[in-house]
Scaffold this motif. Structure first.
Motif, PDB file in Angstrom:
ATOM      1  N   VAL A 294       0.839  -1.197   0.000  1.00 57.18           N
ATOM      2  CA  VAL A 294       0.000   0.000   0.000  1.00 57.18           C
ATOM      3  C   VAL A 294       0.878   1.252   0.000  1.00 57.18           C
ATOM      4  N   LEU A 295       0.599   2.154  -0.921  1.00 58.85           N
ATOM      5  CA  LEU A 295       1.195   3.485  -0.903  1.00 58.85           C
ATOM      6  C   LEU A 295       0.195   4.418  -0.226  1.00 58.85           C
ATOM      7  N   GLY A 324       1.811  -5.997   9.193  1.00 57.74           N
ATOM      8  CA  GLY A 324       2.718  -6.803   8.387  1.00 57.74           C
ATOM      9  C   GLY A 324       2.709  -6.477   6.908  1.00 57.74           C
ATOM     10  N   LEU A 325       2.142  -5.320   6.531  1.00 57.67           N
ATOM     11  CA  LEU A 325       2.098  -4.937   5.120  1.00 57.67           C
ATOM     12  C   LEU A 325       3.352  -4.179   4.728  1.00 57.67           C
ATOM     13  N   LEU A 326       3.699  -4.258   3.447  1.00 57.27           N
ATOM     14  CA  LEU A 326       4.751  -3.419   2.884  1.00 57.27           C
ATOM     15  C   LEU A 326       4.106  -2.074   2.568  1.00 57.27           C
ATOM     16  N   VAL A 327       4.574  -1.015   3.238  1.00 59.87           N
ATOM     17  CA  VAL A 327       3.927   0.296   3.158  1.00 59.87           C
ATOM     18  C   VAL A 327       4.927   1.355   2.711  1.00 59.87           C
ATOM     19  N   GLY A 328       4.483   2.230   1.812  1.00 62.44           N
ATOM     20  CA  GLY A 328       5.263   3.396   1.422  1.00 62.44           C
ATOM     21  C   GLY A 328       4.401   4.636   1.525  1.00 62.44           C
ATOM     22  N   LEU A 329       5.027   5.800   1.388  1.00 61.69           N
ATOM     23  CA  LEU A 329       4.303   7.072   1.426  1.00 61.69           C
ATOM     24  C   LEU A 329       4.298   7.725   0.053  1.00 61.69           C
ATOM     25  N   GLU A 330       3.150   8.286  -0.336  1.00 60.99           N
ATOM     26  CA  GLU A 330       3.051   9.083  -1.557  1.00 60.99           C
ATOM     27  C   GLU A 330       2.413  10.421  -1.209  1.00 60.99           C
ATOM     28  N   THR A 331       2.403  11.379  -2.159  1.00 59.74           N
ATOM     29  CA  THR A 331       2.096  12.757  -1.797  1.00 59.74           C
ATOM     30  C   THR A 331       0.988  13.394  -2.628  1.00 59.74           C
ATOM     31  N   THR A 365      12.247   5.251   1.553  1.00 60.68           N
ATOM     32  CA  THR A 365      13.506   4.761   0.975  1.00 60.68           C
ATOM     33  C   THR A 365      13.303   3.338   0.444  1.00 60.68           C
ATOM     34  N   ILE A 366      13.679   2.336   1.214  1.00 61.15           N
ATOM     35  CA  ILE A 366      13.671   0.973   0.690  1.00 61.15           C
ATOM     36  C   ILE A 366      12.261   0.465   0.396  1.00 61.15           C
ATOM     37  N   ASN A 367      11.266   0.832   1.219  1.00 56.34           N
ATOM     38  CA  ASN A 367       9.904   0.356   0.953  1.00 56.34           C
ATOM     39  C   ASN A 367       9.385   0.889  -0.374  1.00 56.34           C
TER      40      ASN A 367
END
Length: 436
Positions: A294-295, A324-331, A365-367
């Motif tokens: 999820v972003l 336990g999710l792979l999470v990133g941030l978007e804008t 970064t890595i996510n």
């Protein structure tokens, strides 16, 4: 005399144009660079308090603890004791370089006419001369996924680095993902069509989802057929079906996300990402089971639902990470291009609302690198990856201390001067003179 006046005017225009142009892209790295003594935030949760970082030919060759090493430092040496080193921050789902001034139509190239547009490529519209793109670098945002908007299928994004002469130089990963705007099961009344204002059930929801499924089915049939008649939208779906192109679905509601999971299964989509996901927490277990990252949208906003906690946007990323999710941030959102420079401070807000600081750093970064499929070249300070990094006077997730002294993109030292820093210096000088 008239000829001389015209010549002078053209010369003046040319001079002013040069004054306002973007900084010239940096030259290729010609000698090794050694950074000694900084606290290195690797980007994967690891921290090296007294680090030694060496890169040559645009790639990291050493990232290690400097305490016990006796090796001779090669090339240019940067003493960074008391400072911090970070991998370049990555901004997914961005329209940077596609729009310069919202009110000037000639500078707006984020959308195309039509609904199903998988063949539209944002990369060829990307403007490397954008002053907005340039303003990302002083905050450490050095890489972005340039994404089209509009329609049901907006088109195809590409990933670029923010120091280039043109889009060919900028590209890191071409045509990385297909972007779909999932229908809403509820929507606000369209007053321009005589509907009552406020939220109401979208009676066309099932048909809109079916239309999207029919397009996928028709594209698959076309690709499996003899292709006698060229169909660019269908042809552009080939890398979606063979797994070379990820599918980014922009969706927020619980029901809609559940339908997206089923859509993934129905069409055998191995690489799918939820973008936005305001109600993703309600279906987090299903997302984890189906390996869907999820972003999360930027936290500096108000809650989407009346019954949400007031701080839900601030803590959503942490709650999803805890699941336990792979999470990133978007804008994305209002003023998204200008606000993208705040990406590190969005991560800082997430840290302030419960996520450990280095875990919050991973969100940008890595996510994000893993979600975009560029973790083999970016996202961490690791041997063999691109030397895209920056040195900060302090904590990069804190706007008070994220003061950059050096920026490198693929080993090239990039200028930190922008149109905004020039204006800042200009007016600081004004007030300093007045105070004397």
């Amino acid at each position: 005399m008239k000829f001389l006046n015209i010549t002078f005017i053209f010369a003046l225009i040319s001079f002013c144009g040069n004054m306002s142009a973007q900084q010239t892209p940096a030259a290729a790295q010609t000698e090794p660079v050694t950074i000694v003594g900084a606290t290195a935030h690797i980007g994967n949760g690891e921290v090296i308090e007294n680090s030694l970082i060496i890169f040559r030919d645009g790639k990291f060759t050493q990232v290690m603890d400097a305490t016990s090493t006796k090796m001779q430092y090669p090339g240019r040496i940067i003493d960074a004791k008391g400072k911090h080193v970070y991998p370049g921050f990555i901004a997914p789902n961005s329209t940077l370089g596609l729009v310069e001034i919202d009110a000037v139509k000639a500078t707006d190239d984020e959308d195309e006419i039509g609904s199903m547009l998988p063949n539209i490529r944002s990369l060829i519209a990307y403007n490397t001369e954008s002053k907005v793109v340039e303003s990302m670098r002083p905050n450490g945002v050095l890489i972005g996924q340039i994404t089209p908007r509009g329609g049901r299928i907006s088109g195809t994004s590409s990933i670029v680095q923010f120091d280039a002469w043109n889009w060919e130089d900028a590209v890191m990963k071409e045509n990385d993902g297909l972007h779909i705007n999932w229908p809403d099961s509820f929507r606000r009344g369209r007053w321009w069509e005589g509907e009552a204002r406020g939220m109401k059930e979208n009676k066309e929801y099932k048909n809109e989802v079916l239309e999207l499924s029919d397009f996928f089915a028709a594209a698959k049939a076309y690709l499996n057929g003899d292709r006698n008649i060229e169909n660019l939208p269908y042809a552009a779906m080939e890398n979606v079906f063979n797994g070379k192109k990820k599918v980014f679905i922009h969706v927020d509601g619980e029901k809609e996300i559940t339908d997206v999971i089923q859509f993934k299964k129905d069409h055998n989509l191995n690489e799918l990402v939820v973008v936005g996901g305001d109600q993703a927490l309600a279906v987090a277990d299903k997302l984890k089971e189906n390996k869907i990252p999820v972003l999360v949208n930027r936290p500096h906003r108000t809650p989407e639902e009346e019954d949400n906690d007031y701080d839900m946007p601030y803590k959503l990323a942490k709650l999803l990470v805890d699941k336990g999710l792979l999470v990133g941030l978007e804008t994305s959102g209002s003023m998204e291009r200008m606000s993208t420079r705040n990406l590190p401070f969005y991560a800082g807000t997430v840290a302030a609302f419960g996520l450990e600081k280095e875990e919050a750093l991973k969100l940008i970064t890595i996510n994000n690198a893993k979600i975009l499929g560029i973790d083999d070249m970016a996202g961490t300070l690791e041997k063999g990856k691109d030397a895209t990094l920056f040195i900060s006077e302090g904590d990069a997730l804190d706007m008070r201390t994220n003061i950059l002294s050096h920026v490198f993109i693929q080993g090239r030292e990039v200028s930190l001067e922008t149109h905004q820093t020039e204006l800042w210096k200009r007016y600081m000088n004004k007030y300093e003179r007045q105070s004397k």
